[in-house]
Design a protein around this motif. Sequence first.
Motif, PDB file in Angstrom:
ATOM      1  N   ARG A  19       5.686   0.861 -32.794  1.00  0.00           N
ATOM      2  CA  ARG A  19       4.563   1.793 -32.951  1.00  0.00           C
ATOM      3  C   ARG A  19       3.289   1.210 -32.349  1.00  0.00           C
ATOM      4  NH1 ARG A  19       7.491   5.468 -33.022  1.00  0.00           N
ATOM      5  NH2 ARG A  19       8.544   6.152 -34.886  1.00  0.00           N
ATOM      6  N   ARG A  20       3.071  -0.089 -32.557  1.00  0.00           N
ATOM      7  CA  ARG A  20       1.889  -0.771 -32.026  1.00  0.00           C
ATOM      8  C   ARG A  20       1.871  -0.658 -30.503  1.00  0.00           C
ATOM      9  NH1 ARG A  20       0.875  -6.886 -31.020  1.00  0.00           N
ATOM     10  NH2 ARG A  20      -1.362  -7.067 -31.301  1.00  0.00           N
ATOM     11  N   TYR A  21       3.018  -0.911 -29.891  1.00  0.00           N
ATOM     12  CA  TYR A  21       3.144  -0.805 -28.435  1.00  0.00           C
ATOM     13  C   TYR A  21       2.827   0.618 -27.967  1.00  0.00           C
ATOM     14  CZ  TYR A  21       5.448  -0.088 -23.966  1.00  0.00           C
ATOM     15  OH  TYR A  21       5.718   0.287 -22.676  1.00  0.00           O
ATOM     16  N   GLU A  22       3.414   1.596 -28.632  1.00  0.00           N
ATOM     17  CA  GLU A  22       3.225   2.988 -28.221  1.00  0.00           C
ATOM     18  C   GLU A  22       1.772   3.433 -28.373  1.00  0.00           C
ATOM     19  OE1 GLU A  22       6.048   5.001 -30.692  1.00  0.00           O
ATOM     20  OE2 GLU A  22       7.751   4.315 -29.511  1.00  0.00           O
ATOM     21  N   ILE A  23       1.145   3.048 -29.462  1.00  0.00           N
ATOM     22  CA  ILE A  23      -0.251   3.425 -29.691  1.00  0.00           C
ATOM     23  C   ILE A  23      -1.152   2.771 -28.650  1.00  0.00           C
ATOM     24  CG2 ILE A  23      -2.205   3.235 -31.279  1.00  0.00           C
ATOM     25  CD1 ILE A  23      -0.045   3.377 -33.573  1.00  0.00           C
ATOM     26  N   ALA A  24      -0.964   1.467 -28.418  1.00  0.00           N
ATOM     27  CA  ALA A  24      -1.787   0.762 -27.430  1.00  0.00           C
ATOM     28  C   ALA A  24      -1.581   1.339 -26.033  1.00  0.00           C
ATOM     29  CB  ALA A  24      -1.475  -0.730 -27.451  1.00  0.00           C
ATOM     30  N   LYS A  25      -0.334   1.657 -25.699  1.00  0.00           N
ATOM     31  CA  LYS A  25      -0.024   2.231 -24.379  1.00  0.00           C
ATOM     32  C   LYS A  25      -0.718   3.580 -24.204  1.00  0.00           C
ATOM     33  CE  LYS A  25       3.725   4.379 -23.700  1.00  0.00           C
ATOM     34  NZ  LYS A  25       5.031   4.951 -23.529  1.00  0.00           N
ATOM     35  N   ASP A  26      -0.649   4.433 -25.226  1.00  0.00           N
ATOM     36  CA  ASP A  26      -1.291   5.747 -25.143  1.00  0.00           C
ATOM     37  C   ASP A  26      -2.810   5.619 -25.081  1.00  0.00           C
ATOM     38  OD1 ASP A  26       1.191   6.922 -25.174  1.00  0.00           O
ATOM     39  OD2 ASP A  26       1.107   7.498 -27.294  1.00  0.00           O
ATOM     40  N   CYS A  27      -3.342   4.677 -25.836  1.00  0.00           N
ATOM     41  CA  CYS A  27      -4.787   4.432 -25.814  1.00  0.00           C
ATOM     42  C   CYS A  27      -5.233   4.004 -24.417  1.00  0.00           C
ATOM     43  CB  CYS A  27      -5.125   3.360 -26.851  1.00  0.00           C
ATOM     44  SG  CYS A  27      -6.845   2.828 -26.829  1.00  0.00           S
ATOM     45  N   LEU A  28      -4.491   3.077 -23.831  1.00  0.00           N
ATOM     46  CA  LEU A  28      -4.837   2.587 -22.497  1.00  0.00           C
ATOM     47  C   LEU A  28      -4.714   3.688 -21.449  1.00  0.00           C
ATOM     48  CD1 LEU A  28      -5.787   0.089 -21.007  1.00  0.00           C
ATOM     49  CD2 LEU A  28      -3.395  -0.517 -20.633  1.00  0.00           C
ATOM     50  N   ALA A  29      -3.689   4.505 -21.563  1.00  0.00           N
ATOM     51  CA  ALA A  29      -3.524   5.628 -20.624  1.00  0.00           C
ATOM     52  C   ALA A  29      -4.701   6.589 -20.722  1.00  0.00           C
ATOM     53  CB  ALA A  29      -2.213   6.349 -20.900  1.00  0.00           C
ATOM     54  N   SER A  37     -12.370   4.514 -12.141  1.00  0.00           N
ATOM     55  CA  SER A  37     -11.588   3.470 -11.474  1.00  0.00           C
ATOM     56  C   SER A  37     -10.200   3.354 -12.111  1.00  0.00           C
ATOM     57  CB  SER A  37     -12.312   2.129 -11.608  1.00  0.00           C
ATOM     58  OG  SER A  37     -11.482   1.080 -11.166  1.00  0.00           O
ATOM     59  N   PRO A  38      -9.168   3.221 -11.278  1.00  0.00           N
ATOM     60  CA  PRO A  38      -7.810   3.092 -11.818  1.00  0.00           C
ATOM     61  C   PRO A  38      -7.476   1.675 -12.286  1.00  0.00           C
ATOM     62  CG  PRO A  38      -7.727   3.078  -9.451  1.00  0.00           C
ATOM     63  CD  PRO A  38      -9.166   3.322  -9.831  1.00  0.00           C
ATOM     64  N   PHE A  39      -8.418   0.738 -12.138  1.00  0.00           N
ATOM     65  CA  PHE A  39      -8.168  -0.649 -12.506  1.00  0.00           C
ATOM     66  C   PHE A  39      -8.289  -0.852 -14.010  1.00  0.00           C
ATOM     67  CE2 PHE A  39      -9.699  -0.764  -8.111  1.00  0.00           C
ATOM     68  CZ  PHE A  39      -8.582  -1.321  -7.515  1.00  0.00           C
ATOM     69  N   ILE A  40      -7.451  -1.731 -14.536  1.00  0.00           N
ATOM     70  CA  ILE A  40      -7.422  -2.006 -15.969  1.00  0.00           C
ATOM     71  C   ILE A  40      -7.938  -3.423 -16.194  1.00  0.00           C
ATOM     72  CG2 ILE A  40      -5.934  -2.247 -17.989  1.00  0.00           C
ATOM     73  CD1 ILE A  40      -3.955  -0.359 -16.537  1.00  0.00           C
ATOM     74  N   SER A  41      -8.887  -3.552 -17.120  1.00  0.00           N
ATOM     75  CA  SER A  41      -9.430  -4.881 -17.416  1.00  0.00           C
ATOM     76  C   SER A  41      -8.811  -5.441 -18.698  1.00  0.00           C
ATOM     77  CB  SER A  41     -10.951  -4.804 -17.581  1.00  0.00           C
ATOM     78  OG  SER A  41     -11.281  -4.159 -18.795  1.00  0.00           O
ATOM     79  N   LYS A  42      -8.913  -6.745 -18.853  1.00  0.00           N
ATOM     80  CA  LYS A  42      -8.422  -7.410 -20.061  1.00  0.00           C
ATOM     81  C   LYS A  42      -9.169  -6.886 -21.283  1.00  0.00           C
ATOM     82  CE  LYS A  42      -6.903 -11.540 -22.182  1.00  0.00           C
ATOM     83  NZ  LYS A  42      -6.591 -10.945 -23.439  1.00  0.00           N
ATOM     84  N   THR A  43     -10.431  -6.580 -21.119  1.00  0.00           N
ATOM     85  CA  THR A  43     -11.226  -6.044 -22.229  1.00  0.00           C
ATOM     86  C   THR A  43     -10.671  -4.705 -22.696  1.00  0.00           C
ATOM     87  OG1 THR A  43     -13.188  -7.154 -21.370  1.00  0.00           O
ATOM     88  CG2 THR A  43     -13.546  -5.349 -22.929  1.00  0.00           C
TER      89      THR A  43
END
Length: 63
Positions: A19-29, A37-43
């Motif tokens: 669930r943690r993975y899925e939530i974080a993935k959806d949040c990031l998307a 910008s399509p770039f993803i930062s560590k922050t």
Amino acid sequence: MTQEEIKNCARENIKWEQRRYEIAKDCLAAMVASEASPFISKTQIDTCVHLADELISVLRKAK
């Protein structure tokens, strides 16, 4: 089995790491979709993981 026992059993059987993975993935998307910008930062990644952890914390306490 009572309703409370069923709820507790269901809560214990949840795969929280998945669930943690899925939530974080959806949040990031969602975050990337709202940015120019399509770039993803560590922050951004850290923020999404933190939000996922917070949401799971609340869900685990929910009755």
